[in-house]
Scaffold this motif. Structure first.
Motif, PDB file in Angstrom:
ATOM      1  N   PRO A 282       0.818  -1.220   0.000  1.00 10.60           N
ATOM      2  CA  PRO A 282       0.000   0.000   0.000  1.00 10.60           C
ATOM      3  C   PRO A 282       0.846   1.262   0.000  1.00 10.60           C
ATOM      4  O   PRO A 282       0.492   2.251  -0.641  1.00 10.60           O
ATOM      5  N   VAL A 283       1.964   1.231   0.724  1.00 10.60           N
ATOM      6  CA  VAL A 283       2.839   2.404   0.738  1.00 10.60           C
ATOM      7  C   VAL A 283       3.411   2.659  -0.647  1.00 10.60           C
ATOM      8  O   VAL A 283       3.424   3.787  -1.141  1.00 10.60           O
ATOM      9  N   GLY A 284       3.893   1.600  -1.297  1.00  9.58           N
ATOM     10  CA  GLY A 284       4.475   1.762  -2.626  1.00  9.58           C
ATOM     11  C   GLY A 284       3.481   2.276  -3.647  1.00  9.58           C
ATOM     12  O   GLY A 284       3.776   3.205  -4.416  1.00  9.58           O
ATOM     13  N   TYR A 285       2.278   1.704  -3.656  1.00  4.40           N
ATOM     14  CA  TYR A 285       1.280   2.141  -4.635  1.00  4.40           C
ATOM     15  C   TYR A 285       0.794   3.563  -4.347  1.00  4.40           C
ATOM     16  O   TYR A 285       0.498   4.328  -5.267  1.00  4.40           O
ATOM     17  N   ARG A 286       0.724   3.933  -3.067  1.00  9.32           N
ATOM     18  CA  ARG A 286       0.326   5.305  -2.762  1.00  9.32           C
ATOM     19  C   ARG A 286       1.414   6.297  -3.179  1.00  9.32           C
ATOM     20  O   ARG A 286       1.106   7.407  -3.604  1.00  9.32           O
ATOM     21  N   LEU A 287       2.671   5.898  -3.057  1.00  6.26           N
ATOM     22  CA  LEU A 287       3.748   6.768  -3.529  1.00  6.26           C
ATOM     23  C   LEU A 287       3.717   6.925  -5.041  1.00  6.26           C
ATOM     24  O   LEU A 287       3.964   8.010  -5.570  1.00  6.26           O
ATOM     25  N   VAL A 288       3.419   5.841  -5.733  1.00  6.33           N
ATOM     26  CA  VAL A 288       3.293   5.936  -7.191  1.00  6.33           C
ATOM     27  C   VAL A 288       2.098   6.806  -7.556  1.00  6.33           C
ATOM     28  O   VAL A 288       2.162   7.620  -8.496  1.00  6.33           O
ATOM     29  N   LEU A 301      -4.326   4.097  -6.444  1.00  8.68           N
ATOM     30  CA  LEU A 301      -5.018   4.178  -5.158  1.00  8.68           C
ATOM     31  C   LEU A 301      -5.871   2.935  -4.922  1.00  8.68           C
ATOM     32  O   LEU A 301      -5.939   2.408  -3.800  1.00  8.68           O
ATOM     33  N   ALA A 302      -6.508   2.451  -5.979  1.00  7.98           N
ATOM     34  CA  ALA A 302      -7.322   1.244  -5.855  1.00  7.98           C
ATOM     35  C   ALA A 302      -6.453   0.040  -5.511  1.00  7.98           C
ATOM     36  O   ALA A 302      -6.836  -0.806  -4.692  1.00  7.98           O
ATOM     37  N   ARG A 303      -5.275  -0.029  -6.091  1.00  6.01           N
ATOM     38  CA  ARG A 303      -4.369  -1.140  -5.783  1.00  6.01           C
ATOM     39  C   ARG A 303      -3.876  -1.035  -4.338  1.00  6.01           C
ATOM     40  O   ARG A 303      -3.707  -2.050  -3.654  1.00  6.01           O
ATOM     41  N   ALA A 304      -3.646   0.166  -3.866  1.00  4.11           N
ATOM     42  CA  ALA A 304      -3.232   0.333  -2.473  1.00  4.11           C
ATOM     43  C   ALA A 304      -4.345  -0.115  -1.528  1.00  4.11           C
ATOM     44  O   ALA A 304      -4.090  -0.796  -0.527  1.00  4.11           O
ATOM     45  N   LYS A 305      -5.605   0.262  -1.834  1.00  7.35           N
ATOM     46  CA  LYS A 305      -6.723  -0.145  -0.989  1.00  7.35           C
ATOM     47  C   LYS A 305      -6.914  -1.648  -1.017  1.00  7.35           C
ATOM     48  O   LYS A 305      -7.236  -2.269  -0.002  1.00  7.35           O
ATOM     49  N   ALA A 306      -6.665  -2.255  -2.199  1.00  7.97           N
ATOM     50  CA  ALA A 306      -6.798  -3.700  -2.299  1.00  7.97           C
ATOM     51  C   ALA A 306      -5.765  -4.401  -1.421  1.00  7.97           C
ATOM     52  O   ALA A 306      -6.061  -5.409  -0.771  1.00  7.97           O
ATOM     53  N   ALA A 307      -4.569  -3.853  -1.385  1.00  8.06           N
ATOM     54  CA  ALA A 307      -3.528  -4.436  -0.539  1.00  8.06           C
ATOM     55  C   ALA A 307      -3.879  -4.274   0.934  1.00  8.06           C
ATOM     56  O   ALA A 307      -3.660  -5.183   1.742  1.00  8.06           O
ATOM     57  N   GLU A 308      -4.451  -3.140   1.284  1.00 11.36           N
ATOM     58  CA  GLU A 308      -4.850  -2.907   2.672  1.00 11.36           C
ATOM     59  C   GLU A 308      -5.981  -3.834   3.079  1.00 11.36           C
ATOM     60  O   GLU A 308      -5.990  -4.392   4.174  1.00 11.36           O
ATOM     61  N   SER A 309      -6.978  -4.016   2.192  1.00 15.00           N
ATOM     62  CA  SER A 309      -8.118  -4.877   2.510  1.00 15.00           C
ATOM     63  C   SER A 309      -7.713  -6.339   2.576  1.00 15.00           C
ATOM     64  O   SER A 309      -8.421  -7.154   3.170  1.00 15.00           O
ATOM     65  N   ALA A 310      -6.543  -6.679   1.993  1.00 13.86           N
ATOM     66  CA  ALA A 310      -6.062  -8.054   2.050  1.00 13.86           C
ATOM     67  C   ALA A 310      -5.413  -8.377   3.392  1.00 13.86           C
ATOM     68  O   ALA A 310      -4.916  -9.485   3.581  1.00 13.86           O
ATOM     69  N   GLY A 311      -5.411  -7.412   4.293  1.00 12.63           N
ATOM     70  CA  GLY A 311      -4.873  -7.669   5.615  1.00 12.63           C
ATOM     71  C   GLY A 311      -3.600  -6.932   5.923  1.00 12.63           C
ATOM     72  O   GLY A 311      -3.037  -7.105   6.998  1.00 12.63           O
ATOM     73  N   ILE A 312      -3.132  -6.140   4.984  1.00  9.82           N
ATOM     74  CA  ILE A 312      -1.912  -5.364   5.210  1.00  9.82           C
ATOM     75  C   ILE A 312      -2.314  -4.019   5.787  1.00  9.82           C
ATOM     76  O   ILE A 312      -2.982  -3.232   5.134  1.00  9.82           O
ATOM     77  N   ASP A 313      -1.943  -3.785   7.003  1.00  9.65           N
ATOM     78  CA  ASP A 313      -2.371  -2.579   7.708  1.00  9.65           C
ATOM     79  C   ASP A 313      -1.203  -1.603   7.801  1.00  9.65           C
ATOM     80  O   ASP A 313      -0.302  -1.786   8.614  1.00  9.65           O
ATOM     81  N   VAL A 315       1.129   1.509   8.801  1.00  9.51           N
ATOM     82  CA  VAL A 315       1.258   2.195  10.081  1.00  9.51           C
ATOM     83  C   VAL A 315       1.384   3.699   9.902  1.00  9.51           C
ATOM     84  O   VAL A 315       1.730   4.399  10.828  1.00  9.51           O
ATOM     85  N   ILE A 316       1.084   4.202   8.710  1.00  6.03           N
ATOM     86  CA  ILE A 316       1.214   5.630   8.454  1.00  6.03           C
ATOM     87  C   ILE A 316      -0.096   6.141   7.894  1.00  6.03           C
ATOM     88  O   ILE A 316      -0.900   5.383   7.381  1.00  6.03           O
ATOM     89  N   PRO A 317      -0.321   7.437   7.943  1.00  7.79           N
ATOM     90  CA  PRO A 317      -1.510   8.001   7.300  1.00  7.79           C
ATOM     91  C   PRO A 317      -1.412   7.849   5.793  1.00  7.79           C
ATOM     92  O   PRO A 317      -0.347   7.646   5.236  1.00  7.79           O
ATOM     93  N   ALA A 318      -2.540   7.962   5.121  1.00  9.42           N
ATOM     94  CA  ALA A 318      -2.532   7.859   3.667  1.00  9.42           C
ATOM     95  C   ALA A 318      -1.687   8.981   3.088  1.00  9.42           C
ATOM     96  O   ALA A 318      -1.823  10.129   3.464  1.00  9.42           O
ATOM     97  N   LEU A 319      -0.827   8.617   2.162  1.00 12.76           N
ATOM     98  CA  LEU A 319       0.044   9.607   1.544  1.00 12.76           C
ATOM     99  C   LEU A 319      -0.672  10.411   0.484  1.00 12.76           C
ATOM    100  O   LEU A 319      -0.285  11.507   0.130  1.00 12.76           O
TER     101      LEU A 319
END
Length: 323
Positions: A282-288, A301-313, A315-319
């Motif tokens: 999620p961090v990488g996709y949000r940076l992209v 952004l959709a790919r980042a949300k998909a990674a987060e919903s897959a259980g990856i939480d 530890v930072i605010p959305a970039l």
């Protein structure tokens, strides 16, 4: 009378020549004594010190390859402490050995009692310090199969951007302007001498324990492997999921690789604060997404949300804001 004067002149010249010969002979004898009593022992002592330095450095380098040391999890402060102690002992041990054995009655016992423990302590502490150093180098292989040095430097630059944004702390030793980095740049210039010096420094002193290798397959996919002290400790596939296969999006792929490398490195240094070991996607996709616009931005952004919903939480605010 003339003969007497001539004979007298010859005798005087002979006496002067004898005194000059004695004087030069004395200088030669004095120099020989100086060579024998001072320079030769001093040269032998310096040679012994140099050999001891190299031997300790080689043993320390071998220690960095031990299974228990190669992927050791310690704080940066602890690693710096080990390096400081190790370098100090490396310098002091041969000098102490030469001085103590030179004046000892039983040199063998003194060498075993003083030099051996100090040498092993120097090698072990220096080996741990070198193995745990947070210095990273990068290698990027282009789709053609050739190593691309410009992209490798770009990967290091992405690491410098990822750390302060994601982790909100100091950047690790990525591209720091010290001697080893200058030699690395000289090595990339193609100089044979610089390559030899860089190889010696890396071989003896483990200048860059971490290596990020990125193999770019096409315009939207790649593989990233991170090694520590020669051992692969993580490998992932990178997929942008957007763009033509022939399009040039290597920088976006390198951003993802940098996020992966940063999260992996932080997992080995517990003094850096909350790590993002499981949050690199999620961090990488949000940076992209932060460097994209329009539909492309929404895609990442959709790919980042998909990674987060897959259980990856993360530890930072959305970039990047969702809207």
């Amino acid at each position: 009378m003339t003969g007497t004067l001539a004979l007298s002149g010859c005798v005087t010249a002979s006496e002067d020549g004898g005194r000059l010969s004695d004087w030069t002979t004395g200088i030669g004898a004095g120099w020989d004594r100086f060579m024998t009593e001072v320079l030769t022992p001093l040269g032998n002592a310096l040679f012994a010190i140099l050999v001891a330095w190299v031997a300790i450095a080689v043993v320390a380098r071998l220690i960095t390859l031990l299974p228990l040391i190669r992927n050791l999890r310690v704080s940066r402060r602890t690693g710096t402490l080990f390096r400081s102690i190790g370098w100090s002992l490396l310098v002091a041990t041969p000098i102490v050995t030469v001085l103590t054995t030179a004046f000892a009655t039983d040199r063998l016992v003194t060498w075993l009692a003083v030099s051996t423990p100090l040498a092993w302590l120097a090698a072990i502490t220096l080996g741990i310090g070198l193995a745990t150093r947070a210095r990273l180098d990068a290698k990027v292989i282009a789709p053609s199969g050739e190593s691309n040095e410009a992209w490798a430097i770009d990967a290091l630059m992405q690491m410098r951007k990822v750390y302060p944004v994601i982790l909100r702390r100091r950047v690790p030793e990525v591209g720091a302007p010290d001697l080893s980095e200058f030699i690395t740049l000289a090595d990339r210039s193609g100089s044979g001498i610089a390559s030899a010096i860089a190889w010696v420094i890396q071989a003896l002193f483990n200048a860059t324990p971490w290596l990020l290798q990125v193999t770019i397959f096409d315009g939207r996919s790649a593989a990233a492997t991170i090694r520590r002290n020669g051992m692969a400790i993580g490998e992932v596939e990178l997929d942008l999921g957007r763009g033509d296969l022939d399009s040039d999006q290597h920088r976006n792929l390198l951003v993802l690789a940098a996020a992966f490398a940063a999260s992996t490195m932080e997992g080995r240094y517990p003094d850096g604060g909350p790590a993002i070991t499981t949050a690199w996607e999620p961090v990488g996709y949000r940076l992209v997404a932060a460097r994209s616009t329009g539909e492309e931005r929404q895609h990442y952004l959709a790919r980042a949300k998909a990674a987060e919903s897959a259980g990856i939480d993360p530890v930072i605010p959305a970039l990047v804001e969702d809207s």
